[in-house]
Design a protein around this motif. Structure first.
Motif, short mmCIF file in Angstrom:
data_model
loop_
_atom_site.label_atom_id
_atom_site.label_comp_id
_atom_site.label_asym_id
_atom_site.label_seq_id
_atom_site.Cartn_x
_atom_site.Cartn_y
_atom_site.Cartn_z
N ALA A 79 23.06 1.40 4.84
CA ALA A 79 24.52 1.29 4.91
C ALA A 79 25.71 0.57 6.25
O ALA A 79 25.74 0.00 6.10
N ARG A 80 24.25 1.26 7.35
CA ARG A 80 24.75 0.87 8.41
C ARG A 80 24.38 -0.72 9.11
O ARG A 80 24.96 -1.23 9.46
N ARG A 81 23.07 -0.86 8.18
CA ARG A 81 22.79 -2.52 8.37
C ARG A 81 23.27 -3.41 7.91
O ARG A 81 23.68 -4.21 8.19
N LEU A 82 23.79 -3.08 6.82
CA LEU A 82 24.33 -4.06 6.06
C LEU A 82 25.94 -4.06 6.13
O LEU A 82 26.27 -4.91 5.85
N GLY A 83 26.58 -3.07 7.47
CA GLY A 83 28.44 -3.02 7.17
C GLY A 83 28.98 -2.36 6.50
O GLY A 83 29.70 -3.09 6.43
N THR B 251 29.25 1.02 3.38
CA THR B 251 29.43 2.93 3.20
C THR B 251 29.01 3.03 2.57
O THR B 251 28.12 2.33 1.59
N VAL B 252 28.04 4.07 2.98
CA VAL B 252 27.22 4.95 2.37
C VAL B 252 27.41 4.74 1.03
O VAL B 252 26.72 4.64 -0.15
N ALA B 253 28.45 5.12 0.31
CA ALA B 253 28.89 4.87 -0.91
C ALA B 253 29.11 3.95 -1.84
O ALA B 253 28.36 3.72 -3.15
N HIS B 254 28.70 2.38 -1.06
CA HIS B 254 28.42 0.98 -1.43
C HIS B 254 27.15 1.28 -2.12
O HIS B 254 26.68 0.96 -3.54
N VAL B 255 25.75 2.00 -1.41
CA VAL B 255 24.75 2.08 -1.69
C VAL B 255 24.41 2.99 -3.24
O VAL B 255 23.74 2.68 -3.49
N GLY B 256 25.15 3.64 -2.89
CA GLY B 256 25.21 5.16 -3.81
C GLY B 256 25.90 4.32 -5.45
O GLY B 256 24.55 4.44 -5.82
N HIS B 257 26.50 3.91 -5.24
CA HIS B 257 27.19 2.95 -6.56
C HIS B 257 25.60 1.55 -7.34
O HIS B 257 25.78 1.91 -8.22
N TRP B 258 25.25 1.20 -5.96
CA TRP B 258 23.85 0.35 -6.31
C TRP B 258 23.24 0.94 -7.02
O TRP B 258 22.21 0.41 -8.03
N LEU B 259 22.67 2.17 -6.28
CA LEU B 259 21.43 2.56 -6.89
C LEU B 259 21.81 2.99 -8.37
O LEU B 259 21.12 3.32 -8.87
N HIS B 260 23.01 4.03 -8.64
CA HIS B 260 23.64 4.04 -9.47
C HIS B 260 24.46 3.28 -10.39
O HIS B 260 24.38 3.47 -11.98
N GLY B 261 23.74 2.50 -10.71
CA GLY B 261 23.89 1.30 -11.98
C GLY B 261 25.87 1.21 -11.38
O GLY B 261 26.49 0.12 -12.35
N ARG B 262 26.40 1.73 -10.94
CA ARG B 262 27.81 1.75 -11.53
C ARG B 262 28.75 0.25 -11.19
O ARG B 262 29.81 -0.30 -11.10
N GLN B 263 28.01 -0.65 -9.42
CA GLN B 263 28.68 -1.97 -9.07
C GLN B 263 27.06 -2.93 -8.96
O GLN B 263 26.59 -1.93 -8.47
N ARG B 264 27.56 -3.88 -8.67
CA ARG B 264 26.45 -5.00 -7.97
C ARG B 264 26.62 -5.52 -6.68
O ARG B 264 28.06 -5.95 -6.12
N ALA C 26 21.93 -10.44 1.68
CA ALA C 26 21.82 -9.56 2.82
C ALA C 26 20.97 -8.21 2.88
O ALA C 26 19.85 -8.66 3.26
N LEU C 27 20.46 -8.29 1.63
CA LEU C 27 20.25 -7.03 0.51
C LEU C 27 18.83 -7.64 0.80
O LEU C 27 17.08 -6.96 1.38
N GLU C 28 18.14 -8.62 0.61
CA GLU C 28 17.00 -9.18 0.18
C GLU C 28 16.38 -9.70 1.87
O GLU C 28 15.13 -9.21 2.10
N ARG C 29 17.25 -10.05 2.40
CA ARG C 29 16.97 -10.35 4.49
C ARG C 29 16.51 -8.68 5.08
O ARG C 29 14.91 -9.17 5.26
N VAL C 30 17.44 -7.79 4.83
CA VAL C 30 16.41 -6.60 5.22
C VAL C 30 15.91 -6.35 4.25
O VAL C 30 14.96 -5.17 5.00
N THR C 31 15.26 -5.76 3.23
CA THR C 31 13.90 -5.65 2.87
C THR C 31 12.88 -6.59 2.29
O THR C 31 11.64 -6.65 1.78
#
Length: 87
Positions: free
Chosen positions: A37-41, A43-56, A64-69
């Protein structure tokens, strides 16, 4: 036999869900949701929503996720698939 980096990428993409791929990348690299979350700027909540499929993530964050990973989690995989049917 695949070299280590190719083997990791293969294992990361065993499921076609970008959320599952992201979760496996976090586990494989020891990266926390907080650190990502910090690297992407975001919140941790955003990352959690992506991981649980609640948001894209939006296009800019998906890129940015593609670059970071290191392209383990591809931006295109977050795009909603649309059936355009036959004309």
């Amino acid at each position: 036999m695949l070299d280590d980096s190719r083997s990791i990428l293969y294992r990361l993409h065993m499921d076609d869900s970008p959320a599952a791929t992201l979760r496996r990348w976090l586990d494989a690299t020891g990266t926390t949701q907080t650190k990502l979350a910090r690297r992407l700027g975001v919140t941790v909540a955003h990352v959690g929503h992506w991981l649980h499929g609640r948001q894209r993530p939006g296009l800019d964050l998906a890129a940015a996720l593609e670059r970071v990973t290191g392209r383990a989690v591809r931006a295109v995989d977050w795009a909603e698939k649309i059936d355009v049917g036959e004309e």
